[in-house]
Structures are given as structure tokens and as C-alpha cells.
Design a protein around this motif. Structure first.
Motif, PDB file in Angstrom:
ATOM      1  N   LEU A 220      21.185 -17.615 -27.023  1.00 23.59           N
ATOM      2  CA  LEU A 220      21.523 -16.301 -27.036  1.00 23.59           C
ATOM      3  C   LEU A 220      20.744 -15.489 -25.668  1.00 23.59           C
ATOM      4  O   LEU A 220      19.688 -15.716 -25.585  1.00 23.59           O
TER       5      LEU A 220
ATOM      6  N   ASP B 174      19.766  -4.504 -32.784  1.00 26.19           N
ATOM      7  CA  ASP B 174      20.554  -5.455 -33.451  1.00 26.19           C
ATOM      8  C   ASP B 174      20.175  -6.912 -32.985  1.00 26.19           C
ATOM      9  O   ASP B 174      21.015  -7.901 -33.208  1.00 26.19           O
TER      10      ASP B 174
ATOM     11  N   GLN C 135      20.122  -9.526 -35.780  1.00 26.85           N
ATOM     12  CA  GLN C 135      21.366  -9.930 -36.137  1.00 26.85           C
ATOM     13  C   GLN C 135      22.284 -10.937 -35.288  1.00 26.85           C
ATOM     14  O   GLN C 135      22.845 -11.856 -35.746  1.00 26.85           O
ATOM     15  N   ARG C 136      22.062 -10.590 -34.132  1.00 24.38           N
ATOM     16  CA  ARG C 136      22.622 -11.379 -33.111  1.00 24.38           C
ATOM     17  C   ARG C 136      21.944 -12.998 -32.942  1.00 24.38           C
ATOM     18  O   ARG C 136      22.616 -13.627 -32.850  1.00 24.38           O
TER      19      ARG C 136
ATOM     20  N   HIS D 165      21.360 -24.316 -29.269  1.00 26.54           N
ATOM     21  CA  HIS D 165      21.740 -22.896 -29.674  1.00 26.54           C
ATOM     22  C   HIS D 165      21.216 -21.948 -28.882  1.00 26.54           C
ATOM     23  O   HIS D 165      19.831 -22.091 -28.571  1.00 26.54           O
TER      24      HIS D 165
ATOM     25  N   SER E 287      20.654 -14.363 -35.608  1.00 30.23           N
ATOM     26  CA  SER E 287      21.238 -15.086 -36.864  1.00 30.23           C
ATOM     27  C   SER E 287      22.474 -15.545 -36.437  1.00 30.23           C
ATOM     28  O   SER E 287      23.098 -16.932 -36.869  1.00 30.23           O
ATOM     29  N   GLU E 288      23.587 -14.761 -35.795  1.00 32.63           N
ATOM     30  CA  GLU E 288      24.784 -15.140 -35.612  1.00 32.63           C
ATOM     31  C   GLU E 288      24.767 -16.147 -34.382  1.00 32.63           C
ATOM     32  O   GLU E 288      25.738 -17.084 -34.518  1.00 32.63           O
ATOM     33  N   ALA E 289      23.937 -16.398 -33.791  1.00 27.36           N
ATOM     34  CA  ALA E 289      23.647 -17.533 -32.667  1.00 27.36           C
ATOM     35  C   ALA E 289      23.174 -18.646 -33.189  1.00 27.36           C
ATOM     36  O   ALA E 289      22.837 -19.778 -32.605  1.00 27.36           O
ATOM     37  N   LYS E 290      22.813 -18.823 -34.633  1.00 31.76           N
ATOM     38  CA  LYS E 290      22.423 -19.881 -35.298  1.00 31.76           C
ATOM     39  C   LYS E 290      20.940 -20.190 -34.860  1.00 31.76           C
ATOM     40  O   LYS E 290      20.518 -21.316 -35.041  1.00 31.76           O
TER      41      LYS E 290
ATOM     42  N   SER F 134      16.830 -19.644 -35.545  1.00 23.65           N
ATOM     43  CA  SER F 134      15.896 -19.351 -36.472  1.00 23.65           C
ATOM     44  C   SER F 134      14.761 -19.428 -36.079  1.00 23.65           C
ATOM     45  O   SER F 134      14.304 -20.106 -34.955  1.00 23.65           O
TER      46      SER F 134
END
Length: 521
Positions: free
Chosen positions: A305, A314, A317-318, A303, A320-323, A325
């Protein structure tokens, strides 16, 4: 004139003749580079000197001979026959041509060699270059001697002689890469000047000489263009060829290949661009989804980003949306060729993104727990090899190691090894019979290798795989062009390397022939 089976370097082309008497003797410029190339050329090489040479120069020549595994011979006007007999004893009945390389400052010695069966290569002194030499300073032949203007011309001269002696039965591969990489390949026997079993001769290309005359001597080009990158601009998504700046020498090669489409190249410049951009590779790996088969492990990219600023409001948030952690690993988007391309960091806390020193733009990737085991796969044409190496520990161990440092980011250079347990290497080839591992699905990774070869249209490349604990997902974490594949034994890897090059040449010649036929219809 047979193939070159021996090279004798007279001291006049090795030692500088203008060293002050009170100083230690020194080598001619670029002599050391030539000696390194000859050492790994698969051609017996010797250094000769006459009896009148000073003791300190003789001592230096003998040290050089020992260092480069050469022979040392005494050769003067009264001992040519003796030297020939000594060489015969050292090298045996060679059954080919022996090159004697000498400076034109020793012209008085030439008549003594008139009855010798050797080929005489004469290095012209500075200012003595002949006007009849072809443009670019390439070697010039007459009935008894070959003249060169620079010592760097000797490897191409040897290739020219060998090519002429073998007719059309050999393929000449011109290669260019940084000296340290060339040395690494050459010392393993990958770049012989003498024809290989499958009919290849390797000729080093040098930007110190005009490129066009060199390229006219070869059949196919092998390059490591990433060694010659000056800068890369990734802020726009325009054509990659417009965003990368090579050294002037590599730009000359690129222009020549564009202007001569009938000149074969192992892997074109356009085809290597994706491996320079970690974001583009990540996007390509998303399509591994097509290889999913019920009942088999999943093979995928991590995964990820892209981040243009670590201070984006943000960002969390981005992520988290990209899975993604924590912990996560942060890499520069530029994968190689420029400073800091390998400067990375493992992040344990969200607040540490804002002061991170990893170059931007960057790619944030998931950190995969993989039991400290990395599988390095190498694709050489249609063959796939692998090695198993120790890697970084799982996240919980990394966090414990970082607690003493307040869980600050772990910043490192990926070209330098992180602290790991002692390596326990294994290797395997396309059948994977030499070494097996119960965790890795070799059929799955081979399918992925074949898929990548088709998508990237590359002949020689590598990629790293880790296996995620718990899910057994096979995650491809890195892809690179023309790796050293040094973990694979030379007697297996080098013939496969040669075979991949020969097959690529044959494929390219068919393409060029078909294209020419279609144009004449």
C-alpha cells in the motif's frame, strides 16, 4: 604499434614536484585514482625513478609499488638499456607496446629514449598545453610521442592505442559509476584495459574531462546512473524523466545519448526508472499472476500500500483492504540514489505508524515469514545466478526481540546488515547445477527472471526472493539495477558479465542498422 602490454610511470607523473623540502613528499592530484585503475587493468605496471631522487621520495614510491602490486625500476640517462633488461626479466617477452609515461619537465631525458622501443606518453606541465590539441584536451600524437594534458587522460589513451592496434575486432565499453563501485568491479577483474577473451576493452569515463571526446572513443556505454542522482520528486505521476535530477555530468551523458541515437547503451535511462520507484515495481510485480501454473508454487510480489501520510484517518482500513496485517515493513517509495532511501522500519503495533520516521511517500509491504533465508538472484543477459543468504528472522522471533523495547518499531538501514546467524552462502548459474535447495523452485524463479527481463528491458539486474512459510509462495521483495553480484565467484560471474555486454552491443547494432536501412528506403 601493438596493444599495450606494460605501463611504466616515471616518478615525475606520480609525485608532486612542488612539495616544500621540510614536508613529506606527496602525490600529484588524481595520481592515486590512476594507480587504482592501473592496478586492476590486467596490464603489468611499474614505477621508475632515477638515482638522484631523495631517499624519502624513493621510499614513498616503493611503498606505492608494494601497495598496488607494481614493480619498481631505476631508470636514468645512463641506464636505459639496463632498465629495459630488468623490465624484460620482470615481465617477460611482452610482444606488444610498453608505455613510458613521463612529465615534460624531463625533456632533457627524451633523446636518451629515441632508440627505445617504448611508446612515450608526455604529460604536459600546467600552462604548457599545446594549441594543436583537439578541443576538450584529448591526447595528441606525433610520430614518436603522445602528449596528454591531464593524468586522467591516460586510461583513454591506452584504450585508444589498443583499439587502433586491434582494428575493428574489439568493442570499447565506456563505463561510469561512483569510485567505490568501480573499485569493487575492477578489483574482481571486470574492467580490463587489455582486450578480454570475447573482445571487450573497458574505458573509464570521467566527468572531470569534456565528455564528448571520450564518448567518441567508445562503442557502448555502461552506467550506474543511480549513483549520480541529486533528487527525485515522487508527488506526481508525470513522466519519471521529469521528476529526477542528476548531477551535471550525468545530465551531459544523458543529453549526448539523446542527441546521438546511434550510440549504444547497455540499459537506457528510461529503462532503469521503474527500479527507482518501489511503488512502480510493486505494480509491475502484480502481473506475475500471468505465470501461475497449476501444480507449481506461486511467485508474486508482496501485498503493498502506498502511504502519503502516516496520520491518514483511514489508514488502518486501507491497510486491511490491501491484505496487510502486522507486522509490516515500511520502505520509502524512492528505492535508491538519495539520502534515506534505505531507511526502513518493521511495525508491530498500529499506533506506531503516526510517529514513524521513514521518509514519505512510503510503501507498506507485508512482512513474509521466510525462515531467515533470502535468495539473491542476478540476471546477466540470458544467464541467471543466485546466492543463498541469511536474512531477518520470522515475525514471532522479531517480536520477542522487540518486547524488551516495548514493541517499538524496528528502524534500520537496509544497506547495513541486521543481526542474523552466520551466513551460509551457496551459488548457482543458469543450470543451477552447482548448488541446489529443496525449498526454492528454480525453474519458477528462472521463468520470472526471464519475464522481468522482457518487461523491464534490462540487461543486468537483480532481485531478492523469499519463500513464505506455510504457502511456499515465492515472493519478490526487491529489484535493483546493475548489482555487484559479488556472491557469485568471479571466474563464473565476470565472463557472464562480459558476454551479456557483448551480446547487448550486437543486438543494439542490428537495431541501429535496421533503423538506418528503413530511413533510407
Amino acid at each position: 604499434m601493438g596493444v599495450v602490454v606494460g605501463v611504466i610511470l616515471d616518478e615525475s607523473v606520480v609525485l608532486a614536484s612542488d612539495s616544500p623540502q621540510h614536508e613529506n613528499p606527496s602525490l600529484l592530484p588524481l595520481a592515486d585514482s590512476l594507480l587504482r585503475k592501473l592496478r586492476h587493468s590486467k596490464i603489468p605496471t611499474g614505477i621508475s625513478y632515477d638515482l638522484g631522487l631523495s631517499d624519502d621520495k624513493v621510499s614513498l614510491l616503493k611503498r606505492l609499488a608494494t601497495l598496488y602490486s607494481f614493480d619498481c625500476f631505476i631508470l636514468n640517462t645512463s641506464s636505459v638499456d639496463d632498465a629495459k633488461n630488468e623490465i624484460m626479466l620482470a615481465w617477460g617477452d611482452t610482444g606488444g607496446s610498453i608505455l613510458y609515461v613521463v612529465s615534460d619537465k624531463k625533456k632533457k631525458f627524451f633523446p636518451k629514449l629515441s632508440n627505445c622501443s617504448w611508446l612515450i606518453v608526455v604529460l604536459r606541465s600546467l600552462g604548457q598545453e599545446s594549441a594543436d590539441v583537439t578541443e576538450g584536451g584529448s591526447s595528441c600524437e606525433n610520430s614518436s610521442m603522445i602528449f596528454i594534458n591531464k593524468l586522467e587522460e591516460l586510461p583513454s589513451t591506452i584504450c585508444h592505442i589498443n583499439r587502433k592496434a586491434t582494428g575493428n575486432s574489439v568493442v570499447t565499453v565506456g563505463y561510469v559509476m561512483k569510485p567505490s563501485r568501480e573499485e569493487d568491479f575492477a578489483k574482481r577483474g571486470a574492467f580490463p584495459l587489455y582486450p578480454t577473451q570475447n573482445g571487450l576493452i573497458f574505458m573509464p569515463l570521467t566527468f572531470e574531462l569534456p565528455l564528448s571526446p571520450q564518448l567518441q572513443e567508445i562503442d557502448i556505454v555502461l552506467h550506474k546512473a543511480t549513483d549520480e542522482i541529486k533528487s527525485i520528486e515522487l508527488k506526481s505521476r508525470t513522466n519519471f524523466s521529469n521528476r529526477i535530477v542528476y548531477t551535471s555530468g550525468m545530465q551531459d551523458l544523458q543529453r549526448y545519448l539523446e542527441d546521438h541515437p546511434d550510440c549504444c547503451v547497455i540499459d537506457s535511462f528510461n529503462n532503469i526508472y521503474p527500479v527507482l520507484d518501489r511503488l512502480e515495481i510493486q505494480e509491475i510485480l502484480l502481473c506475475l499472476e500471468d505465470l501461475k501454473t497449476e501444480g507449481r508454487s506461486t511467485i508474486r510480489g508482496p501485498h503493498f500500500l502506498k502511504v502519503d501520510s502516516f496520520k491518514e484517518p483511514d489508514l488502518l482500513q486501507r491497510l486491511s483492504e490491501a491484505k496487510l496485517s502486522l507486522p509490516s515493513i515500511v520502505k520509502p517509495q524512492v528505492a535508491c540514489g538519495v539520502a534515506n532511501a534505505h531507511k526502513m522500519a518493521i511495525i508491530f503495533r498500529n499506533e506506531d505508524f503516526k510517529d514513524l520516521s521513514v521518509p514519505l511517500p512510503a510503501v507498506v509491504q507485508e512482512y513474509v515469514d521466510h525462515s531467515s533465508t533470502l535468495y539473491k538472484f542476478y540476471v546477466l543477459g540470458e544467464k541467471v545466478f543466485y546466492a543463498v543468504k541469511k536474512s531477518t528472522p520470522n515475525a514471532d522471533i522479531l517480536m520477542k526481540l522487540s518486547e524488551s523495547n516495548g514493541l517499538k518499531p524496528l528502524v534500520f538501514d537496509s544497506l547495513k546488515s541486521l543481526p542474523t546467524a552466520k551466513e551460509d552462502q551457496h551459488y548457482g548459474d543458469g543450470n543451477f547445477s552447482e548448488a541446489t535447495n529443496s525449498c526454492v523452485d528454480l525453474d519458477l524463479v528462472t521463468d520470472a527472471a526471464n519475464w522481468l527481463r522482457g518487461v523491464l528491458d534490462l540487461t543486468i539486474f537483480g532481485f531478492d526472493v523469499v519463500i513464505q512459510e506455510g504457502t511456499s509462495d515465492h515472493v519478490i521483495v526487491d529489484v535493483n539495477y546493475l548489482p555487484s553480484f559479488k556472491e557469485v565467484p568471479d571466474d563464473i560471474a565476470i565472463p557472464a558479465f562480459w558476454e551479456a555486454i557483448k551480446k547487448k552491443f550486437e543486438i543494439e547494432k542490428v537495431k541501429i542498422s535496421n533503423k538506418s536501412s528503413s530511413l533510407t528506403r
